[in-house]
Structure formats: structure tokens, C-alpha cells
Design a protein around this motif. Structure first.
Motif, PDB file in Angstrom:
ATOM      1  N   SER A 134       0.853  -1.190   0.000  1.00 60.87           N
ATOM      2  CA  SER A 134       0.000   0.000   0.000  1.00 60.87           C
ATOM      3  C   SER A 134       0.886   1.236   0.000  1.00 60.87           C
ATOM      4  CB  SER A 134      -0.925   0.011   1.223  1.00 60.87           C
ATOM      5  OG  SER A 134      -0.164   0.020   2.422  1.00 60.87           O
ATOM      6  N   ALA A 135       0.318   2.346  -0.455  1.00 56.75           N
ATOM      7  CA  ALA A 135       1.066   3.604  -0.516  1.00 56.75           C
ATOM      8  C   ALA A 135       0.306   4.694   0.218  1.00 56.75           C
ATOM      9  CB  ALA A 135       1.304   4.014  -1.965  1.00 56.75           C
ATOM     10  N   GLY A 166      11.221  -0.368  -7.303  1.00 58.56           N
ATOM     11  CA  GLY A 166      11.922   0.029  -8.512  1.00 58.56           C
ATOM     12  C   GLY A 166      11.026   0.753  -9.497  1.00 58.56           C
ATOM     13  N   LYS A 167      11.659   1.307 -10.532  1.00 55.49           N
ATOM     14  CA  LYS A 167      10.921   2.046 -11.553  1.00 55.49           C
ATOM     15  C   LYS A 167      10.332   1.118 -12.610  1.00 55.49           C
ATOM     16  CE  LYS A 167      12.724   5.896 -13.053  1.00 55.49           C
ATOM     17  NZ  LYS A 167      13.681   6.888 -13.623  1.00 55.49           N
ATOM     18  N   ASN A 207       4.536   8.453 -11.644  1.00 55.79           N
ATOM     19  CA  ASN A 207       3.568   8.423 -10.543  1.00 55.79           C
ATOM     20  C   ASN A 207       3.210   7.005 -10.110  1.00 55.79           C
ATOM     21  OD1 ASN A 207       2.079   7.609 -12.715  1.00 55.79           O
ATOM     22  ND2 ASN A 207       0.489   9.196 -12.539  1.00 55.79           N
ATOM     23  N   TYR A 208       4.075   6.067 -10.426  1.00 54.62           N
ATOM     24  CA  TYR A 208       3.882   4.682 -10.000  1.00 54.62           C
ATOM     25  C   TYR A 208       5.250   4.025  -9.842  1.00 54.62           C
ATOM     26  CZ  TYR A 208       4.902   3.677 -14.888  1.00 54.62           C
ATOM     27  OH  TYR A 208       5.517   3.617 -16.117  1.00 54.62           O
ATOM     28  N   ILE A 231       2.370  -0.159  -7.959  1.00 60.07           N
ATOM     29  CA  ILE A 231       1.755   0.672  -6.927  1.00 60.07           C
ATOM     30  C   ILE A 231       1.677   2.106  -7.426  1.00 60.07           C
ATOM     31  CG2 ILE A 231       1.958   1.514  -4.555  1.00 60.07           C
ATOM     32  CD1 ILE A 231       3.664  -1.005  -4.025  1.00 60.07           C
ATOM     33  N   ASP A 232       0.493   2.670  -7.397  1.00 55.08           N
ATOM     34  CA  ASP A 232       0.311   4.077  -7.753  1.00 55.08           C
ATOM     35  C   ASP A 232       0.638   4.956  -6.554  1.00 55.08           C
ATOM     36  OD1 ASP A 232      -0.563   3.545 -10.374  1.00 55.08           O
ATOM     37  OD2 ASP A 232      -2.592   3.109  -9.638  1.00 55.08           O
ATOM     38  N   LEU A 233       1.391   6.018  -6.811  1.00 56.52           N
ATOM     39  CA  LEU A 233       1.783   6.928  -5.732  1.00 56.52           C
ATOM     40  C   LEU A 233       0.824   8.114  -5.648  1.00 56.52           C
ATOM     41  CD1 LEU A 233       5.638   6.959  -6.377  1.00 56.52           C
ATOM     42  CD2 LEU A 233       4.390   5.646  -4.648  1.00 56.52           C
TER      43      LEU A 233
END
Length: 233
Positions: A134-135, A166-167, A207-208, A231-233
Motif C-alpha cells: 500500500s502507498a 523500482g521504476k 507516478n507509480y 503501486i500508484d503513488l
């Protein structure tokens, strides 16, 4: 001089014919694919680190074909039809190899005649269960359970657990943008592990992120992982 020229000419002709014969071999056309599994569940590992070997008895070159296991536990290899000996070297993977009922060892006989799906059963030291991510803002939290599978005299302790972020979807200890670690001796309850890492500003802006958790087993090089989650930030 004429004899020398004739010998050279014959050598060139033989070499040409041999080359043509070699070029006329059919390319491998049968796909062997599957997963490394425990009770049918794929075992996640680090990217491009774990291999197994395929040996084809009777072939001129007595060297194995190395097959790389992907990070989700899957593998694939394009091969010639034939009978192969499948061997996972003892230093590979976060598991203990099973004894095959046919060979009486950890060697698996593979009779390939066309495309084939084959899952390879092993016994991992640990499995990561119920990994949740979770973020909150740029803080990413992971919760999971570390289930100890091998509990006999061959059991091993947890050296550490890690959260890697990671990206891209290829996430492990190589170049994460954020990570967290808990030493094995600091884990109060293996059934309720929680870790948090803060994602820095990313360039270019993104943004993720992708995240997974890993578990390092004492005395074993390869880690066992959860699956990767976006995961979306």
C-alpha cells in the motif's frame, strides 16, 4: 607443387561440404516450458540469477544447456527433440531439490517430442505468503508472512527480509530506488512482518512504482521473493 595445390584444393572442398552439411541441420523447433513450483505454486526468484541444466546424452559436445528461470518462476527453452537429463545444480535456487521417483535422484528425465509443459517440483526453505502493498504519499508499506517449509535437520534460519521498490517491473537488490531491511534476529513474528520505504522524487517523473519483498536464507545465495506489484503513488 601440383600435389600441394591438389591437397589444398581438396581441403577447401571438404571444408565447404562440411560447412554446408552443418548449415543444413534443422533448427530446434520444440518448446519446453513451465515453472519451478512448490505444491503447484510458482516460486519467485531474482531476475536472471537462477538456472538449471539440460544434458543430452550421446551428443558430441558434453556440455549442458543452461536454462534461465525468470523472476516469476517460469522458464522456456527451444530445443531439439530428444531425451534430456534435467539437473538443478545444488548451488542454484532458494530450495532443496526433490528426489525423482523414476531416477532415484534429483535428476529428471525429459523425453521431448514436440512442445511440452513441465513444472519442476522443489522444496523451498521458505515461502512468502499474503504479501500486500500500500502507498501513503510516497511511503510504500509491505506486509507479509514468512512460512518456514523445511523444518527437519536441513532447516535454515532467516538471514534478513527486504522490501525493494523500482521504476520497472524488474525489481530486486540491483538498483532499487528505495528499499528497507529487517535482520532475521529482529523479526518478532514471522507471520506478521511489516516494512516501509520512502520513494524519492523520480526523474523523469513517474507516478507509480513496482515493489516486491524478498527473503534471504542463511547460507543460501538466492533469495525467495513475492510476486511484483505495481503501486500508484
Amino acid at each position: 607443387m601440383t600435389k600441394i595445390k591438389l591437397i589444398i584444393l581438396l581441403g577447401v572442398v571438404v571444408g565447404f561440404l562440411t560447412s554446408c552439411e552443418w548449415d543444413n541441420y534443422d533448427a530446434p523447433g520444440s518448446m519446453l516450458q513451465g515453472n519451478i513450483v512448490y505444491n503447484g505454486e510458482a516460486i519467485n526468484v531474482s531476475y536472471n540469477d537462477v538456472i538449471f541444466e539440460l544434458w543430452e546424452p550421446g551428443w558430441q559436445l558434453d556440455i549442458p544447456i543452461d536454462v534461465t528461470v525468470d523472476q516469476d518462476g517460469s522458464y522456456s527453452a527451444l530445443l531439439f527433440n530428444g531425451t534430456y537429463k534435467l539437473i538443478i545444480p545444488s548451488a542454484q535456487g532458494p530450495w532443496r531439490n526433490n528426489v525423482n521417483s523414476t531416477t532415484g535422484s534429483d535428476t529428471v528425465l525429459v523425453n521431448l517430442n514436440g512442445d511440452m509443459n513441465l513444472d519442476i517440483e522443489v522444496e523451498p526453505y521458505y515461502m512468502i505468503r499474503n504479501a500486500q502493498f500500500s502507498a501513503s504519499g510516497r511511503d510504500v508499506t509491505a506486509t507479509f508472512q514468512a512460512e518456514k517449509i523445511i523444518t527437519d535437520a536441513g532447516a535454515r534460519d532467516i538471514e534478513r527480509v527486504n522490501l525493494y521498490i523500482g521504476k520497472t517491473q524488474f525489481v530486486d537488490f540491483r538498483g532499487p530506488v528505495a528499499s528497507a531491511e529487517i535482520g532475521g534476529g529482529d523479526i518478532a513474528n514471522p507471520s506478521a512482518i511489516s516494512m516501509t520505504a520512502t520513494v524519492p522524487s523520480l526523474t523523469p517523473t513517474q507516478n507509480y512504482v513496482y515493489a516486491r519483498v524478498g527473503l534471504k536464507i542463511a547460507g543460501i545465495e538466492d533469495m525467495v521473493f513475492s510476486s511484483v506489484q505495481k503501486i500508484d503513488l
